[in-house]
Design an enzyme around this catalytic site. Sequence first.
Site, PDB file in Angstrom:
ATOM      1  N   LYS A 298     -93.531 -59.345   6.184  1.00 22.35           N
ATOM      2  CA  LYS A 298     -92.260 -60.091   6.182  1.00 22.35           C
ATOM      3  C   LYS A 298     -91.720 -60.296   7.610  1.00 22.35           C
ATOM      4  O   LYS A 298     -92.217 -59.701   8.554  1.00 22.35           O
ATOM      5  CB  LYS A 298     -91.230 -59.382   5.292  1.00 22.35           C
TER       6      LYS A 298
HETATM    7  C1  LIG Z   1     -92.879 -59.166  -0.693  1.00 19.08           C
HETATM    8  C2  LIG Z   1     -92.174 -59.698  -1.863  1.00 19.08           C
HETATM    9  C3  LIG Z   1     -91.497 -58.871  -2.766  1.00 19.08           C
HETATM   10  C4  LIG Z   1     -91.622 -57.376  -2.751  1.00 19.08           C
HETATM   11  O1  LIG Z   1     -91.325 -56.772  -1.573  1.00 19.08           O
HETATM   12  P1  LIG Z   1     -91.663 -55.224  -1.331  1.00 19.08           P
HETATM   13  O2  LIG Z   1     -90.729 -54.814  -0.247  1.00 19.08           O
HETATM   14  O3  LIG Z   1     -93.098 -55.174  -0.918  1.00 19.08           O
HETATM   15  O4  LIG Z   1     -91.420 -54.494  -2.592  1.00 19.08           O
HETATM   16  C5  LIG Z   1     -90.737 -59.461  -3.747  1.00 19.08           C
HETATM   17  N1  LIG Z   1     -90.668 -60.792  -3.877  1.00 19.08           N
HETATM   18  C6  LIG Z   1     -91.331 -61.621  -3.062  1.00 19.08           C
HETATM   19  C7  LIG Z   1     -91.196 -63.094  -3.259  1.00 19.08           C
HETATM   20  C8  LIG Z   1     -92.124 -61.103  -2.042  1.00 19.08           C
HETATM   21  O5  LIG Z   1     -92.817 -61.933  -1.255  1.00 19.08           O
END
Ligand SMILES: *Cc1c(COP(=O)(O)O)cnc(C)c1O
Length: 382
Positions: free
Chosen positions: A187
Site C-alpha cells: 500500500k
Molecule cells: C489490501 C486490501 C485490504 C486488506 O488490507 P490488509 O491490511 O492487508 O488487511 C482490503 N481491501 C482492499 C481493497 C485491499 O486492497
Amino acid sequence: MIKKRADFLPMSRPSIGEEEIEAVSRCLRSGWITTGPLCAELERQFCALTKAPYAVSVSSATAGMHLVLSVLNIGLGDEVITPSLTFASTVNMIALRGARPVFCDCDYGTLNMKVRDVENLISPRTKAIIPVHFAGAPVDMEPLVEMARRYHLYLIEDAAHAVGTYYRGVHAGGFGQIAIFSFHPIKNVTTAEGGMITLFDPEWEKKLRRLRFHGLEREAWKRYGPGGNSVYDITEPGYKYNLTDMQAALGLAQLKRLDQLNERRAHLAHLYLKHLQGIDGLHCPEIPTYPHVHAWHLFVVKVTKMPREEFMRQLGEYNIGFGLHFPPCHLLSYVKARWGENRVGLPETELAGERIISLPLFPDMTDEDVLYVCAAIREILK
Ligand SMILES: *Cc1c(COP(=O)(O)O)cnc(C)c1O
C-alpha cells in the site's frame, strides 16, 4: 527487439529509507514496543489527514473490517452491498460475521463501483454499503452518502488504496461515516502489517477500542504506566487486533513522506499513460471525471489482444513482475457454493476480471523502468 533486463522488476516494493530505520530503532531502544504513544500519534495524524474526529489503529485493514462489522452488529440475516472487484478480505469478513455479500458491478473503465446500480441492490435486509476507492481513485461519494442517509444504511469506505485520495476536496474517510485504511507493504504507506479505522461516532470509537484489545476498557500502556491500575473487568469478549508502536514508528516516518511518495506514484502513472495510450490490444485505466486527487496505488491495464496468461508469461520473460487485482469475489468457490448466483449479473466485472493486470508501480521505480515496461508491452502486443 529491446534488450531484456537482467534483474527482476517487482510489481511493488516498499520505500524504506534511513528515516524509517532510525524511527523503528528509536522505538526498539525506548523500552515500549507494543501499543502506546506512537500508535496514539499515528491516530492523531490520521484525524488531521481525514478530518474525522476519531481514529483507531489496528493490526490490519482486515482486522479493522472485522471490528467495524462487529461493532455495527452486522451478522446473521443481514446483507452488505460491495463491489465484486475487490480484495477477498472484505467478503471474508462479511461471511465470517454470518452476513451475505450482495455484489455491485464495476465500471469497466475506472474499475470503480457503479454507484448508480447500488439502489437496485438494496433490500429490507441491507445493513451497509462498502465502496472501495479502487487503485486510489475515489468512488463517487456524493450520491452514496445521500443514499445511505435516505435508506438508513451504514457507509463503510474500504480506503485500503486511499491514503492521499481526495474526492471534491475531501480526503477518503472525511464523509461523516467510517473508513478503513491498510498499511500492508504493497500500500501507499506501510507499517509492514497494519491498518487504521477513522470515524465520527464517539460511542463506536469506545467500542472499537475495547474490542480491539480483548474487550478491556484500558489498554496496557495505561495499566502499566505510572499510576496505572492492573485490575480489570470485561463486559464483552474482544479480539487481539492492536497495532504496535514499532509498526507505528514506521508508519509515522512514512506519513511524513506521503506527499513525496504519492507525487512520485502520480508521475510514474502519467508516464505510463503517455507511453501506453493508443497501443492496440491494451486498455489503460480511465480516470473519474469529478474533481479528485488520485493516490495511484495501482496501475491496472486490460489486455484485449491475447489471453492474459500468455501476456503474463511474456512479461515474465522480460523480467517484469505483475499482479492481479483482483479475481472477482462472486466467482470464488465458497461464495458460489454458499450463496449461488449474485442477485444481478456483473458483466463489466466479468469482462474486466478476465483482462486486468497490474503493472509495476512503486515510488522507488525509475522513469527508465516505466519506459522499459512500455517498450516490452509494445513488443509483446505487436
Ligand atoms: C489490501 C486490501 C485490504 C486488506 O488490507 P490488509 O491490511 O492487508 O488487511 C482490503 N481491501 C482492499 C481493497 C485491499 O486492497
